[in-house]
Design a protein around this motif. Structure first.
Motif, mmCIF file in Angstrom:
data_model
loop_
_atom_site.group_PDB
_atom_site.id
_atom_site.type_symbol
_atom_site.label_atom_id
_atom_site.label_comp_id
_atom_site.label_asym_id
_atom_site.label_seq_id
_atom_site.Cartn_x
_atom_site.Cartn_y
_atom_site.Cartn_z
ATOM 1 N N HIS A 134 -14.548 14.063 -52.362
ATOM 2 C CA HIS A 134 -15.054 14.011 -53.735
ATOM 3 C C HIS A 134 -15.529 15.384 -54.209
ATOM 4 C CE1 HIS A 134 -16.909 12.373 -57.322
ATOM 5 N NE2 HIS A 134 -18.055 12.915 -56.972
ATOM 6 N N VAL A 135 -16.012 16.223 -53.303
ATOM 7 C CA VAL A 135 -16.556 17.525 -53.695
ATOM 8 C C VAL A 135 -15.596 18.683 -53.460
ATOM 9 C CG1 VAL A 135 -18.944 16.787 -53.363
ATOM 10 C CG2 VAL A 135 -17.732 17.909 -51.480
ATOM 11 N N THR A 136 -14.389 18.411 -52.969
ATOM 12 C CA THR A 136 -13.415 19.480 -52.762
ATOM 13 C C THR A 136 -13.041 20.083 -54.106
ATOM 14 O OG1 THR A 136 -12.530 18.337 -50.825
ATOM 15 C CG2 THR A 136 -11.152 20.054 -51.797
ATOM 16 N N ASP A 137 -13.045 21.389 -54.169
ATOM 17 C CA ASP A 137 -12.696 22.111 -55.385
ATOM 18 C C ASP A 137 -11.270 21.737 -55.796
ATOM 19 O OD1 ASP A 137 -12.085 23.924 -57.410
ATOM 20 O OD2 ASP A 137 -12.790 25.672 -56.298
ATOM 21 N N PRO A 138 -11.095 21.223 -57.010
ATOM 22 C CA PRO A 138 -9.742 20.844 -57.454
ATOM 23 C C PRO A 138 -8.769 22.022 -57.448
ATOM 24 C CG PRO A 138 -11.395 19.990 -58.973
ATOM 25 C CD PRO A 138 -12.109 20.890 -58.004
ATOM 26 N N ALA A 139 -9.288 23.248 -57.453
ATOM 27 C CA ALA A 139 -8.422 24.430 -57.419
ATOM 28 C C ALA A 139 -7.842 24.683 -56.030
ATOM 29 C CB ALA A 139 -9.203 25.660 -57.889
ATOM 30 N N GLU A 140 -8.397 24.018 -55.009
ATOM 31 C CA GLU A 140 -7.862 24.170 -53.646
ATOM 32 C C GLU A 140 -6.424 23.653 -53.626
ATOM 33 O OE1 GLU A 140 -9.026 25.330 -50.615
ATOM 34 O OE2 GLU A 140 -10.784 26.109 -51.662
ATOM 35 N N PRO A 141 -5.500 24.412 -53.045
ATOM 36 C CA PRO A 141 -4.109 23.938 -52.971
ATOM 37 C C PRO A 141 -4.012 22.643 -52.176
ATOM 38 C CG PRO A 141 -4.287 26.259 -52.327
ATOM 39 C CD PRO A 141 -5.686 25.723 -52.456
ATOM 40 N N SER A 142 -3.253 21.714 -52.698
ATOM 41 C CA SER A 142 -3.083 20.411 -52.055
ATOM 42 C C SER A 142 -2.323 20.553 -50.741
ATOM 43 C CB SER A 142 -2.324 19.480 -52.999
ATOM 44 O OG SER A 142 -2.151 18.230 -52.408
ATOM 45 N N GLY A 143 -2.761 19.791 -49.730
ATOM 46 C CA GLY A 143 -2.069 19.774 -48.458
ATOM 47 C C GLY A 143 -2.438 20.897 -47.512
ATOM 48 N N ARG A 144 -3.278 21.814 -47.943
ATOM 49 C CA ARG A 144 -3.733 22.891 -47.064
ATOM 50 C C ARG A 144 -5.099 22.529 -46.502
ATOM 51 N NH1 ARG A 144 -2.071 27.927 -50.608
ATOM 52 N NH2 ARG A 144 0.176 27.795 -50.325
ATOM 53 N N PRO A 145 -5.440 23.083 -45.350
ATOM 54 C CA PRO A 145 -6.759 22.778 -44.774
ATOM 55 C C PRO A 145 -7.890 23.007 -45.779
ATOM 56 C CG PRO A 145 -5.441 24.014 -43.212
ATOM 57 C CD PRO A 145 -4.671 24.004 -44.509
ATOM 58 N N VAL A 146 -8.835 22.090 -45.776
ATOM 59 C CA VAL A 146 -9.986 22.187 -46.672
ATOM 60 C C VAL A 146 -11.120 22.854 -45.894
ATOM 61 C CG1 VAL A 146 -11.687 20.878 -48.010
ATOM 62 C CG2 VAL A 146 -9.308 20.086 -47.893
ATOM 63 N N PRO A 147 -11.647 23.957 -46.433
ATOM 64 C CA PRO A 147 -12.775 24.597 -45.751
ATOM 65 C C PRO A 147 -13.990 23.659 -45.713
ATOM 66 C CG PRO A 147 -11.948 25.973 -47.556
ATOM 67 C CD PRO A 147 -11.268 24.651 -47.649
ATOM 68 N N LEU A 148 -14.636 23.587 -44.554
ATOM 69 C CA LEU A 148 -15.781 22.692 -44.395
ATOM 70 C C LEU A 148 -17.081 23.473 -44.471
ATOM 71 C CD1 LEU A 148 -14.467 20.356 -41.562
ATOM 72 C CD2 LEU A 148 -14.821 19.786 -43.968
ATOM 73 N N ASP A 149 -17.633 23.525 -45.672
ATOM 74 C CA ASP A 149 -18.967 24.103 -45.827
ATOM 75 C C ASP A 149 -19.982 22.958 -45.762
ATOM 76 O OD1 ASP A 149 -18.858 22.798 -48.315
ATOM 77 O OD2 ASP A 149 -18.538 24.644 -49.447
ATOM 78 N N ARG A 150 -21.250 23.275 -45.904
ATOM 79 C CA ARG A 150 -22.292 22.241 -45.792
ATOM 80 C C ARG A 150 -22.103 21.104 -46.797
ATOM 81 N NH1 ARG A 150 -27.622 23.338 -43.333
ATOM 82 N NH2 ARG A 150 -27.164 24.958 -41.824
ATOM 83 N N THR A 151 -21.695 21.445 -48.006
ATOM 84 C CA THR A 151 -21.502 20.427 -49.034
ATOM 85 C C THR A 151 -20.373 19.479 -48.641
ATOM 86 O OG1 THR A 151 -22.298 21.965 -50.715
ATOM 87 C CG2 THR A 151 -21.074 20.046 -51.499
ATOM 88 N N GLU A 152 -19.266 20.032 -48.161
ATOM 89 C CA GLU A 152 -18.143 19.200 -47.716
ATOM 90 C C GLU A 152 -18.548 18.315 -46.541
ATOM 91 O OE1 GLU A 152 -14.959 18.408 -48.429
ATOM 92 O OE2 GLU A 152 -14.632 19.768 -50.103
ATOM 93 N N ILE A 153 -19.242 18.901 -45.568
ATOM 94 C CA ILE A 153 -19.646 18.131 -44.391
ATOM 95 C C ILE A 153 -20.551 16.980 -44.806
ATOM 96 C CG2 ILE A 153 -20.969 18.200 -42.236
ATOM 97 C CD1 ILE A 153 -19.985 21.159 -41.981
#
Length: 179
Positions: A134-153
């Motif tokens: 839900h909090v992944t930046d929509p600008a992140e390319p789809s299908g690529r690894p999502v960086p796990l920062d504190r908010t994502e975790i």
């Protein structure tokens, strides 16, 4: 097939649980959590709310995290199930997340810890293959690894409740592992 066969509410299923095959005759109403705890003696996964709201029963099915209290065991024929008891593989060494939880004191009473650990393992795998949250930046390319920062975790583990409030230490333990 006789009428009695059609009315029998049991089916034989085969599961690989923590790397070991099990063939079981399962009542169609039996959930995975009860099968693990009562039939296979794997009591690490806990029954918290029995409604899929607390995450204490979280296990991995074919690498994906699931709430064991909601999943009918009969639907899992041929699946690979990993519980907290199987995270370390052959049992010789604990999983890196299990070590990190110990080092960071990421538990208090320990009741939610098995579900937290399985959820964290699943969450790391999901992010690695590009599943957004839900909090992944929509600008992140789809299908690529999502960086796990504190908010994502935090977001990705939000389905696992800890009544003792060990959340900061849990996040730190996950950060140590993904480091």
């Amino acid at each position: 097939m006789t009428r009695e066969d059609r009315l029998d509410p049991h089916s034989e299923i085969t599961l690989r649980v923590n790397g070991k095959p099990h063939t079981l005759l399962v009542d169609h109403r039996r959930v995975l959590l009860d099968l693990l705890r009562e039939d296979l003696g794997l009591t690490g996964s806990k029954k918290g709310c029995d409604h899929g709201q607390c995450g204490a029963c979280t296990v991995l099915v074919d690498g994906r995290r699931v709430n064991g209290c909601l999943l009918l065991a009969v639907t899992l024929d041929g699946s690979e199930v990993t519980t907290v008891e199987g995270l370390g593989g052959d049992g010789e060494e604990p999983h890196p997340l299990q070590r990190a939880f110990l080092e960071r004191d990421a538990f208090q009473c320990g009741y939610c810890t098995p579900g937290q650990l399985c959820s964290a393992v699943g969450m790391i795998a999901e992010a690695a293959v590009g599943h957004p949250s839900h909090v992944t930046d929509p600008a992140e390319p789809s299908g690529r690894p999502v960086p796990l920062d504190r908010t994502e975790i935090r977001e990705r583990l939000s389905g696992n409740l800890c009544r003792c409030g060990a959340y900061p230490r849990i996040v730190e333990a996950v950060e140590d592992v993904i480091g």
